[in-house]
Write an enzyme that holds these catalytic residues in place. Structure first.
Site, short mmCIF file in Angstrom:
data_model
loop_
_atom_site.label_atom_id
_atom_site.label_comp_id
_atom_site.label_asym_id
_atom_site.label_seq_id
_atom_site.Cartn_x
_atom_site.Cartn_y
_atom_site.Cartn_z
CD GLU A 3 -3.17 -1.04 1.94
OE1 GLU A 3 -3.78 -0.05 2.12
OE2 GLU A 3 -3.73 -2.26 2.21
CE LYS A 52 -2.45 1.15 -3.41
NZ LYS A 52 -3.62 0.40 -4.02
NE ARG A 258 -7.58 -7.19 -4.14
CZ ARG A 258 -6.42 -6.43 -3.59
NH1 ARG A 258 -6.15 -5.05 -4.10
NH2 ARG A 258 -5.34 -6.90 -2.81
#
Length: 272
Positions: A3, A52, A258
DNA sequence: GTGATATGCGGAT
DNA sequence: TCCGCCTATCACT
């Protein structure tokens, strides 16, 4: 591994070890070989993180754009011959030390125009002092998508991933299904401030901890209890286990592709 | 050995 | 919404 906090730590570490130095650049695996040859023995000006994305700036306006994806990772060690060269995409070395990149989603050589596109397409990053949360607020106002999906959108919250999404929703008692445009402004402000705090802490500590002291069971305080993701959390990957605050079974469901986790009691549906 | 899983994302369906 | 990709690790046979 990644992350946003991981990327920011990497940028800082790469900057510290190799910033301003002439470096050897190679791709033992071969998949980045042409670019590596071009960059080899040039100077690494610095490393930067945006969400990211990891940006390694070299002389001659050349940048390596790295995105770790789900499984990419950097390892740091000596510049001795690598153990598994067939998976070593990129090695940056100087002074006997090496940074080894394996399994990235992307590792590309880009120019200043492409670099600007990467930065411009990212939403505000809670870890950057120049972040403007108002940009995220405006985007949330314009969509009825669940807030649990919006938190994973890098054009809205850059650097937030699956752990911070679940944990910040839990800490604010927000139902993940709540339409983004129904999030009250004071709650948004509190969520943003919390992301800044949680993610900054994760950068400093190298792990994610989100559990407040009053909810930390004694058994959890022992180092060996630390979870595989490297910290103490309320709901992430705790499906079926009791909520640390109320004992209700933590729920799990896929959202935005997710696994999402939440406590149905602490994060109730809004009364309709 | 095999298969599932992982802090992610883009493209096809 | 599903699939593929990149790699490592862990629970199973």
């Amino acid at each position: 591994m990644p992350e946003g906090h991981v990327i920011h730590r990497l940028a800082a570490h790469l900057d510290e070890q190799f910033g301003g130095r002439q470096v050897a650049v190679s791709s033992p695996q071969g998949r980045f070989a042409a670019a590596a040859r071009l960059l080899n023995d040039s100077r690494l000006l610095g490393a930067d993180a945006v969400g990211k994305h990891l940006l390694l700036d070299f002389t001659d306006a050349r940048t390596i754009w790295v995105h770790l994806g789900l499984i990419g990772r950097f390892g740091f060690g000596s510049d001795a011959p690598p153990v598994k060269p067939q998976t070593l995409r990129l090695r940056i070395a100087a002074g006997g030390r090496a940074a080894d990149l394996r399994g990235p989603q992307w590792c590309r050589l880009i120019d200043p125009v492409q670099r600007a596109e990467v930065v411009d397409s990212s939403g505000p990053d809670p870890l950057r002092p120049d972040a403007d949360p108002q940009r995220a607020w405006r985007k949330l106002q314009a969509t009825r998508r669940p807030i649990g999906a919006a938190l994973m959108d890098q054009a809205i919250f850059a650097g937030v991933g699956n752990i911070f999404r679940a944990e910040v929703l839990y800490r604010h008692g927000i139902d993940p299904e709540l339409p983004s445009n129904l999030l009250p402004r004071p709650v948004f402000d509190s969520v943003w401030a919390d992301l800044v705090a949680l993610m900054s802490y994760a950068v400093a500590r190298g792990r994610i901890d989100t559990v407040r002291p009053e909810h930390t069971p004694e058994a959890m305080r022992r180092p060996e209890r630390v979870d595989a993701h490297g910290g103490e959390v309320y709901v992430y990957r705790r499906r079926g286990e009791p909520c640390l605050a109320c004992g209700t079974e933590v729920a799990g469901q896929v959202m935005a592709g997710r696994n999402l986790y939440w406590c149905p009691a602490c994060q109730p549906k809004a009364a309709s």
